[in-house]
Design a protein around this motif. Sequence first.
Motif, PDB file in Angstrom:
ATOM      1  N   VAL B 328       0.861  -1.187   0.000  1.00  0.00           N
ATOM      2  CA  VAL B 328       0.000   0.000   0.000  1.00  0.00           C
ATOM      3  C   VAL B 328       0.895   1.234   0.000  1.00  0.00           C
ATOM      4  CG1 VAL B 328      -1.859   1.213   1.195  1.00  0.00           C
ATOM      5  CG2 VAL B 328      -1.773  -1.290   1.236  1.00  0.00           C
ATOM      6  N   SER B 329       1.367   1.605  -1.182  1.00  0.00           N
ATOM      7  CA  SER B 329       2.312   2.718  -1.292  1.00  0.00           C
ATOM      8  C   SER B 329       2.267   3.294  -2.698  1.00  0.00           C
ATOM      9  CB  SER B 329       3.735   2.221  -0.998  1.00  0.00           C
ATOM     10  OG  SER B 329       4.141   1.320  -2.021  1.00  0.00           O
ATOM     11  N   GLN B 330       2.757   4.507  -2.796  1.00  0.00           N
ATOM     12  CA  GLN B 330       2.748   5.191  -4.092  1.00  0.00           C
ATOM     13  C   GLN B 330       3.576   4.469  -5.157  1.00  0.00           C
ATOM     14  OE1 GLN B 330       3.764   9.380  -3.918  1.00  0.00           O
ATOM     15  NE2 GLN B 330       2.670   9.699  -5.837  1.00  0.00           N
ATOM     16  N   VAL B 350      -6.169   1.643 -14.546  1.00  0.00           N
ATOM     17  CA  VAL B 350      -6.309   2.134 -13.167  1.00  0.00           C
ATOM     18  C   VAL B 350      -5.806   1.043 -12.230  1.00  0.00           C
ATOM     19  CG1 VAL B 350      -8.281   3.654 -13.606  1.00  0.00           C
ATOM     20  CG2 VAL B 350      -8.693   1.263 -13.005  1.00  0.00           C
ATOM     21  N   ALA B 351      -5.276   1.465 -11.073  1.00  0.00           N
ATOM     22  CA  ALA B 351      -4.781   0.491 -10.103  1.00  0.00           C
ATOM     23  C   ALA B 351      -5.156   0.932  -8.691  1.00  0.00           C
ATOM     24  CB  ALA B 351      -3.268   0.341 -10.214  1.00  0.00           C
ATOM     25  N   TRP B 371      -4.301   3.709  -1.877  1.00  0.00           N
ATOM     26  CA  TRP B 371      -3.586   4.392  -2.945  1.00  0.00           C
ATOM     27  C   TRP B 371      -4.251   4.028  -4.275  1.00  0.00           C
ATOM     28  CZ3 TRP B 371      -0.085   8.157  -3.413  1.00  0.00           C
ATOM     29  CH2 TRP B 371       0.659   8.528  -2.286  1.00  0.00           C
ATOM     30  N   ILE B 372      -4.508   5.053  -5.098  1.00  0.00           N
ATOM     31  CA  ILE B 372      -5.108   4.825  -6.419  1.00  0.00           C
ATOM     32  C   ILE B 372      -4.219   5.473  -7.463  1.00  0.00           C
ATOM     33  CG2 ILE B 372      -7.140   5.209  -7.882  1.00  0.00           C
ATOM     34  CD1 ILE B 372      -8.834   5.342  -5.363  1.00  0.00           C
ATOM     35  N   SER B 373      -4.004   4.770  -8.556  1.00  0.00           N
ATOM     36  CA  SER B 373      -3.198   5.331  -9.640  1.00  0.00           C
ATOM     37  C   SER B 373      -3.917   5.186 -10.970  1.00  0.00           C
ATOM     38  CB  SER B 373      -1.845   4.605  -9.700  1.00  0.00           C
ATOM     39  OG  SER B 373      -1.096   5.069 -10.824  1.00  0.00           O
ATOM     40  N   VAL B 374      -3.686   6.147 -11.851  1.00  0.00           N
ATOM     41  CA  VAL B 374      -4.175   6.061 -13.228  1.00  0.00           C
ATOM     42  C   VAL B 374      -2.984   6.269 -14.142  1.00  0.00           C
ATOM     43  CG1 VAL B 374      -5.767   6.975 -14.953  1.00  0.00           C
ATOM     44  CG2 VAL B 374      -6.385   7.081 -12.540  1.00  0.00           C
ATOM     45  N   SER B 375      -2.826   5.396 -15.102  1.00  0.00           N
ATOM     46  CA  SER B 375      -1.716   5.523 -16.046  1.00  0.00           C
ATOM     47  C   SER B 375      -2.259   5.618 -17.455  1.00  0.00           C
ATOM     48  CB  SER B 375      -0.788   4.306 -15.908  1.00  0.00           C
ATOM     49  OG  SER B 375       0.309   4.451 -16.772  1.00  0.00           O
ATOM     50  N   LYS B 384      -3.465   9.388  -2.575  1.00  0.00           N
ATOM     51  CA  LYS B 384      -3.759   8.571  -1.397  1.00  0.00           C
ATOM     52  C   LYS B 384      -5.085   9.034  -0.791  1.00  0.00           C
ATOM     53  CE  LYS B 384      -1.840   7.735   3.194  1.00  0.00           C
ATOM     54  NZ  LYS B 384      -0.716   8.116   4.072  1.00  0.00           N
ATOM     55  N   PHE B 385      -5.930   8.103  -0.425  1.00  0.00           N
ATOM     56  CA  PHE B 385      -7.211   8.441   0.192  1.00  0.00           C
ATOM     57  C   PHE B 385      -7.317   7.781   1.559  1.00  0.00           C
ATOM     58  CE2 PHE B 385      -7.744   8.767  -4.323  1.00  0.00           C
ATOM     59  CZ  PHE B 385      -8.470   9.928  -4.473  1.00  0.00           C
ATOM     60  N   GLN B 386      -8.087   8.423   2.414  1.00  0.00           N
ATOM     61  CA  GLN B 386      -8.384   7.815   3.707  1.00  0.00           C
ATOM     62  C   GLN B 386      -9.902   7.619   3.777  1.00  0.00           C
ATOM     63  OE1 GLN B 386      -5.991   6.763   5.986  1.00  0.00           O
ATOM     64  NE2 GLN B 386      -7.814   5.674   6.675  1.00  0.00           N
ATOM     65  N   PHE B 387     -10.362   6.420   3.451  1.00  0.00           N
ATOM     66  CA  PHE B 387     -11.791   6.160   3.532  1.00  0.00           C
ATOM     67  C   PHE B 387     -12.125   5.708   4.957  1.00  0.00           C
ATOM     68  CE2 PHE B 387     -10.979   5.187  -1.145  1.00  0.00           C
ATOM     69  CZ  PHE B 387     -11.405   6.430  -1.562  1.00  0.00           C
ATOM     70  N   GLY B 388     -13.242   5.004   5.131  1.00  0.00           N
ATOM     71  CA  GLY B 388     -13.698   4.670   6.492  1.00  0.00           C
ATOM     72  C   GLY B 388     -13.255   3.308   6.976  1.00  0.00           C
ATOM     73  N   THR B 389     -14.073   2.709   7.808  1.00  0.00           N
ATOM     74  CA  THR B 389     -13.680   1.446   8.433  1.00  0.00           C
ATOM     75  C   THR B 389     -14.498   0.260   7.930  1.00  0.00           C
ATOM     76  OG1 THR B 389     -15.229   1.890  10.219  1.00  0.00           O
ATOM     77  CG2 THR B 389     -12.949   2.557  10.581  1.00  0.00           C
ATOM     78  N   ILE B 390     -15.482   0.516   7.047  1.00  0.00           N
ATOM     79  CA  ILE B 390     -16.358  -0.568   6.608  1.00  0.00           C
ATOM     80  C   ILE B 390     -15.875  -1.122   5.264  1.00  0.00           C
ATOM     81  CG2 ILE B 390     -18.739  -1.164   6.002  1.00  0.00           C
ATOM     82  CD1 ILE B 390     -19.508   1.300   7.835  1.00  0.00           C
TER      83      ILE B 390
END
Lengths: 413, 413
Positions: B328-330, B350-351, B371-375, B384-390
């Motif tokens: 989980v990294s750039q 997309v990844a 982490w989300i990437s588009v190439s 990088k996103f911080q979503f919730g716990t569900i």
Amino acid sequence: MNLEIVTIGDELLIGQVVDTNSAWMGRKLNEAGFEVSRINSIRDTEEEILNILSEASDRADVVLLTGGLGPTKDDITKETLCKYFNTELVFNQEVFENVKSLIKRYVSNINKLNRSQAMVPANCTVISNPVGTAPIMWFEHEGTVFVSMPGVPSEMKYAMEFNIIPKLVEKFNIGSIVHKTVLVQGIPEAVLAEMLEDFEGGIASHISLAYLPAPGQIRLRFTGRGESKADLEAEITTLVEQLKPIIGNNILALEDVSITKIIAELFLNKELTLSSAESCTGGNIAHMITSLPGSSAYFKGSVVAYHNQVKQHILGVSDDDLANYGAVSQPVVEQMARGARKALDSDYAVATSGIAGPDGGTEEKPVGTVWISVSGPDRTISEKFQFGTIRERNIIRASEMALVMLKKMIENK
Amino acid sequence: MNLEIVTIGDELLIGQVVDTNSAWMGRKLNEAGFEVSRINSIRDTEEEILNILSEASDRADVVLLTGGLGPTKDDITKETLCKYFNTELVFNQEVFENVKSLIKRYVSNINKLNRSQAMVPANCTVISNPVGTAPIMWFEHEGTVFVSMPGVPSEMKYAMEFNIIPKLVEKFNIGSIVHKTVLVQGIPEAVLAEMLEDFEGGIASHISLAYLPAPGQIRLRFTGRGESKADLEAEITTLVEQLKPIIGNNILALEDVSITKIIAELFLNKELTLSSAESCTGGNIAHMITSLPGSSAYFKGSVVAYHNQVKQHILGVSDDDLANYGAVSQPVVEQMARGARKALDSDYAVATSGIAGPDGGTEEKPVGTVWISVSGPDRTISEKFQFGTIRERNIIRASEMALVMLKKMIENK
């Protein structure tokens, strides 16, 4: 006793949002021994809310309301509750502190809409809502319990599970209810009903049997009501034992469990690994498997080989076989399954190749034609299915059937 | 005029099945200019069915019933309709021929349960059901129209679309209703409501505005009622134009459309190809894309790289970067996106790589870190996103956000 659910919001009636809250609530209430007698979905108007409060309280001992508690203008539930109970909104410090503590994570200042969330009807008992800003309110009025909750599923679920159901259990002294579901696969409903006619005739009247069809499956659900939970469970267990020889190996499971859950337990117990190669299911098998927490322990991954190039380059499907037999064929689907085992280094692999529809069918291979293969350490099997014409349903049926075949291969090993 | 939906079946009240029929019906009826005023879900008992028939016909001009028409014992709707209308079941040859023609594809002989499906109340008009064996029945009784349909979604949908809605339109002369939805992304509901306070004050009273939150998005829905459909559309178009400068580029679309549909149109129009490399979304992006018919024209496939080996071997992610930075990294997510473009030979990829939960979080990378990437042909981006716990919600939000980022990259090109 009677319990009704009321879900509030225009979005439910114009079909922009599917009401999934009611089903969840029904399930949890049932587990706790309560029966929901009716679900009502109504519009977000004062008149409709007042009407349903009055009607539902005539019929039911408990009325659970969800929706209509957000900070925005289209939410009028709280004001209408005040009118119904002939009371007024008062500021509640506890709710306000909760709103402040939650909101400060996202925005720096509390706006006046958030402040209005802390206003509650004077006659309510506030139930804490640590996962959201809307207040949860418990009322007792002329012998009926009313509970008003937000429509956001995560907030409703938390409140129901940790506060409302425990309070209801404490307040009402109810009998027992026992459900037991048997999953049957591969028999049409009418045929199954005929097979079970004599069996059904012998069931005592306090136990009912319902047929719940789903794509490719039927759930047979026993429901028993009475005083003693243990007695009900024993009676239903006996009935299930009687059912086994009648249905035989078309019984998929003796509980209401998804095939994904069955596979997860099998692979975890046997310490095996799995991968998939998906054409017509387009990643749905991987999605089903990875929806369960802990799936990384046995699931290596999937190659969604939508384009033939991907079948060739990553899964090693033969160019000649693709040209001679087409992508939807036995040789190709078996090579996909073997290729996934190899490329993703797993003990087992499932593969699908078919025509999900609505287009792409031919006379020889109409929409709904699906080849499914399972490959394991000892052998590779495959089978051709003819599903229906609806894309969504074909994807689900092919995904579930692949996992059913996988289960059978491992269990027969 | 008022129209109510009644869905029948214990499975709905104990939450074993989610009522998706009502939302679909509400949507289709609205498109045709009808408003659903209430949805009632009731148990499969004679008493409940008789009560709702009487109550709903007091309130509504049209009562649409689904469920309770299967061949098995737990389905008692037809008998109860007879009791309510004070009539009896009669054999209907047309329905029987339909049952025979459908059933013979699957089983060789018609059993007596199938024959009982051809019995209908004497006072009904039978509506043909070419996609299923249950009869569809239209009643007119003391000024109210009642229609009884099977609960199987495909049968209900066919009947509604091709027979029932056209018959209702012919019978009732109704005013117009216009809905328009604006999709907003990236603004919390309370903040958006404050931004729109002045705007909302200026909306005429025959047009309403509702906020419908979904994971990561808010749908703003205008609803106008009046005589002329063209006038309503013009008024709402003007409102949407006023909205644009207020919300700016947080508007995702000017219609109630899924991000998947937006991507499909972009890729088809520009003749581009797409692939994905999915870790935490586990195939859900591929599943969303391939749920749409015709996706094979632009979607090459996906590598669901759940295990790190798959990231290395198929996507070419560097062993060192996996060891140094973690999955989980750039660097890893960008290599996954580039790797998918290469391995699956697509224009864009997309990844995703993240911690969906509920376990696996650390202090540095808590559950919900994604982490989300588009190439693309010219560049690779990541965020990088911080979503919730569900877990379920994190998978949906990460999948949708990946497609939002993809849309922005292509449009800003």
